[in-house]
Design a protein around this motif. Structure first.
Motif, mmCIF file in Angstrom:
data_model
loop_
_atom_site.group_PDB
_atom_site.id
_atom_site.type_symbol
_atom_site.label_atom_id
_atom_site.label_comp_id
_atom_site.label_asym_id
_atom_site.label_seq_id
_atom_site.Cartn_x
_atom_site.Cartn_y
_atom_site.Cartn_z
ATOM 1 N N GLY A 19 -5.492 5.698 1.513
ATOM 2 C CA GLY A 19 -4.772 4.639 0.539
ATOM 3 C C GLY A 19 -5.097 3.389 1.212
ATOM 4 O O GLY A 19 -5.318 2.369 0.085
ATOM 5 N N TYR A 28 -8.589 2.259 0.035
ATOM 6 C CA TYR A 28 -8.600 2.040 -1.603
ATOM 7 C C TYR A 28 -7.782 0.549 -2.038
ATOM 8 O O TYR A 28 -8.305 -0.336 -2.632
ATOM 9 C CB TYR A 28 -7.986 3.074 -2.385
ATOM 10 N N ALA A 29 -6.775 0.393 -1.182
ATOM 11 C CA ALA A 29 -5.843 -0.730 -1.447
ATOM 12 C C ALA A 29 -6.668 -1.981 -1.133
ATOM 13 O O ALA A 29 -6.772 -2.990 -1.910
ATOM 14 C CB ALA A 29 -4.662 -0.812 -0.490
ATOM 15 N N TRP A 89 -5.462 0.366 -6.806
ATOM 16 C CA TRP A 89 -4.201 0.656 -6.616
ATOM 17 C C TRP A 89 -3.558 2.056 -6.924
ATOM 18 O O TRP A 89 -2.940 2.609 -6.251
ATOM 19 C CB TRP A 89 -3.426 -0.553 -7.109
ATOM 20 N N ALA A 105 -4.784 4.281 -4.489
ATOM 21 C CA ALA A 105 -4.149 4.293 -3.371
ATOM 22 C C ALA A 105 -2.473 4.768 -3.261
ATOM 23 O O ALA A 105 -2.483 5.667 -2.370
ATOM 24 C CB ALA A 105 -3.930 2.754 -2.902
#
Length: 226
Positions: free
Chosen positions: A141, A144-145, A150, A153
């Motif tokens: 996560g 991805y963030a 988002w 994530a």
């Protein structure tokens, strides 16, 4: 009107930068030695320090050789030698291919080397070996963030929190991602829960970080309304 917009834009940009900084702080610990009696040089999260040790013991791979390889990787990482740390961890994984913690740590190093896709692959392998690895889901996560992905994530943070609903770092990251996708009430709820957990654990540094996040969020919301 133009005079008023400029400071607001600067404030929002500053807030976004602070959010990503908080994600980095809350998300991925530096190398955490899974060796009894050893403490990381980088003050890892308490939950991150305990869980890998349990994984190592359960897997039956906590041998002196493995411990030494992890110590060497940690030393190289603390010296800023990410390439050396990666090489050491790859040797560890070659020797102990079923070592979920080794794959997790390799993911951390790869992420610090700005190799997000490779990092995710390592975290996924850790999860394949240990399906209840909340730390690894949270780490994905965070990757991805860091790319402003988002929704992806959020999916990973949810998986981490399904495994451990009281995972303070996961709740914090989840709250930040929710805020970024305009789910304000859910974001505040998640951050408040994280704050209470950190207070119960007497983790003052984390308490301060989340309190700052909540303050910035509420201030930003007020600016947007005005």
């Amino acid at each position: 009107m133009k005079v008023k917009r400029k400071p607001k834009l600067v404030f929002v940009q500053s807030f976004s930068g602070m959010m990503l900084s908080a994600i980095a702080l809350m998300g991925i610990s530096p190398l955490v030695l899974a060796v009894p009696g050893q403490v990381s040089l980088h003050s890892p999260e308490q939950s991150a320090h305990r869980q890998p040790q349990k994984i190592a013991q359960a897997s039956g791979t906590d041998t002196p050789e493995r411990s030494q390889m992890l110590q060497q990787a940690n030393a190289l990482f603390s010296q800023g030698d990410l390439t050396g740390a990666e090489e050491n961890l790859r040797k560890l994984i070659k020797k102990f291919p079923e070592d979920a913690f080794g794959h997790f740590q390799l993911g951390n190093v790869l992420f610090r080397q700005k190799k997000p896709e490779d990092a995710i692959s390592s975290y996924r392998e850790a999860i394949r070996l240990r399906p209840k690895y909340a730390l690894a889901y949270n780490a994905i996560g965070v990757v991805y963030a860091s790319q402003s992905r988002w929704e992806e994530a959020i999916t990973e943070y949810k998986k981490a929190l399904e495994i451990n609903p009281n995972y303070g770092e996961g709740l914090t990251n989840f709250g930040v991602a929710l805020w970024q996708t305009n789910k304000k009430d859910e974001a505040l709820s998640s951050l408040e829960k994280a704050l209470n957990i950190f207070k119960q654990q007497n983790r003052n540094e984390k308490v301060n970080q989340v309190e700052r996040l909540l303050k910035e969020i509420k201030t930003t919301d007020e600016h947007n309304v005005s």
